[in-house]
Design an enzyme around this catalytic site. Sequence first.
Site, mmCIF file in Angstrom:
data_model
loop_
_atom_site.group_PDB
_atom_site.id
_atom_site.type_symbol
_atom_site.label_atom_id
_atom_site.label_comp_id
_atom_site.label_asym_id
_atom_site.label_seq_id
_atom_site.Cartn_x
_atom_site.Cartn_y
_atom_site.Cartn_z
ATOM 1 C CB SER A 1 -0.960 -0.017 1.193
ATOM 2 O OG SER A 1 -0.245 -0.174 2.398
ATOM 3 C CG ASP B 1 9.439 -2.326 -1.483
ATOM 4 O OD1 ASP B 1 8.227 -2.141 -1.263
ATOM 5 O OD2 ASP B 1 9.906 -3.415 -1.872
ATOM 6 N N GLY C 1 3.262 -8.794 1.742
ATOM 7 C CA GLY C 1 2.555 -8.637 0.460
ATOM 8 C C GLY C 1 2.950 -9.693 -0.563
ATOM 9 C CE LYS D 1 3.675 -1.399 8.049
ATOM 10 N NZ LYS D 1 3.941 -1.110 6.677
ATOM 11 C CD GLU E 1 8.587 -6.463 -1.703
ATOM 12 O OE1 GLU E 1 7.572 -5.775 -1.751
ATOM 13 O OE2 GLU E 1 8.855 -7.196 -0.724
ATOM 14 C CG ASP F 1 5.674 -6.490 5.920
ATOM 15 O OD1 ASP F 1 4.652 -5.866 5.620
ATOM 16 O OD2 ASP F 1 6.265 -7.248 5.133
HETATM 17 C C1 5RP Z 1 5.338 -6.695 0.013
HETATM 18 C C2 5RP Z 1 6.082 -5.962 1.073
HETATM 19 C C3 5RP Z 1 5.558 -4.632 1.456
HETATM 20 O O1 5RP Z 1 6.544 -3.682 1.238
HETATM 21 C C4 5RP Z 1 5.198 -4.655 2.895
HETATM 22 O O2 5RP Z 1 4.274 -5.708 3.088
HETATM 23 C C5 5RP Z 1 4.599 -3.333 3.341
HETATM 24 O O3 5RP Z 1 3.338 -3.158 2.777
HETATM 25 P P1 5RP Z 1 2.404 -1.961 3.202
HETATM 26 O O4 5RP Z 1 3.038 -0.721 2.679
HETATM 27 O O5 5RP Z 1 1.080 -2.281 2.534
HETATM 28 O O6 5RP Z 1 2.284 -1.975 4.698
HETATM 29 O O7 5RP Z 1 7.080 -6.393 1.585
HETATM 30 O O8 5RP Z 1 5.916 -7.944 -0.246
#
Ligand code: 5RP
Length: 231
Positions: free
Chosen positions: A30, A83, A100, A124, A106, A86
Amino acid sequence: MTRDDLKREVAARAAALVEDGTVVGLGTGSTATFFIECLIARATAGLNIACIPTSERSAEQARAGGLTVVTFATHQTIDIAVDGADEIKRDTLDLTKGLGGALLREKMVASAARRFIVIADEAKLVDWLGSLCPIPVEVTCFGWELTQARLRDQGAEITRRQTAAGAPYLTDGGNFILDARFPPIADAATLNRTLRAFPGVVETGLFPAMAEMALVAGANGVATYRPSGFP
Ligand code: 5RP
């Protein structure tokens, strides 16, 4: 401010760092979606960039917005990759990524980037990886039960990820994800190496010492974190 407002704010900050004529790694999730939105707006206003996305989702968004999408076939160095994450360990900027599902691409994109910048809201930030979420581990479908047993031997509780419909979740690369809940992780680099040494492990969601900088949005604005000891 909502959590989405924070993500939008930090995404705009990162998009402002992107320079004309560069190759940009596009994250997934997101927060990364807001970043891609900002880049589309900048490209519409004349910014000339080539993008390497980390998932089919991000590629679709980029193409739909008119961004030029390229691959490692023609571009093997990325100037800047942005990027989400989590978990962000606040002193080292070691990361957990992959809730995600895009952790393999990534990590490849981050590893090819001269600058890898993480964007997130302050929820986070952690003192120890493994405190907010499990560590996603991408594994081959063949023999996943054996890989699961090996990860259990390392002290993890394992859940094989499923879709909302209850089917096994498949990554863009056609692999499974085992979500491995470890006790708080003292040494992410060592655990990453240990897990990657098992033949069925394709990649882990541990990103030790890869991020140059984290832009973290909170109630008081965007804070910049740099890992202690980063050159
Ligand atoms: C996807 C990831 C995302 O960067 C991670 O999940 C963060 O997502 P969000 O910005 O929706 O919290 O690693 O594989």
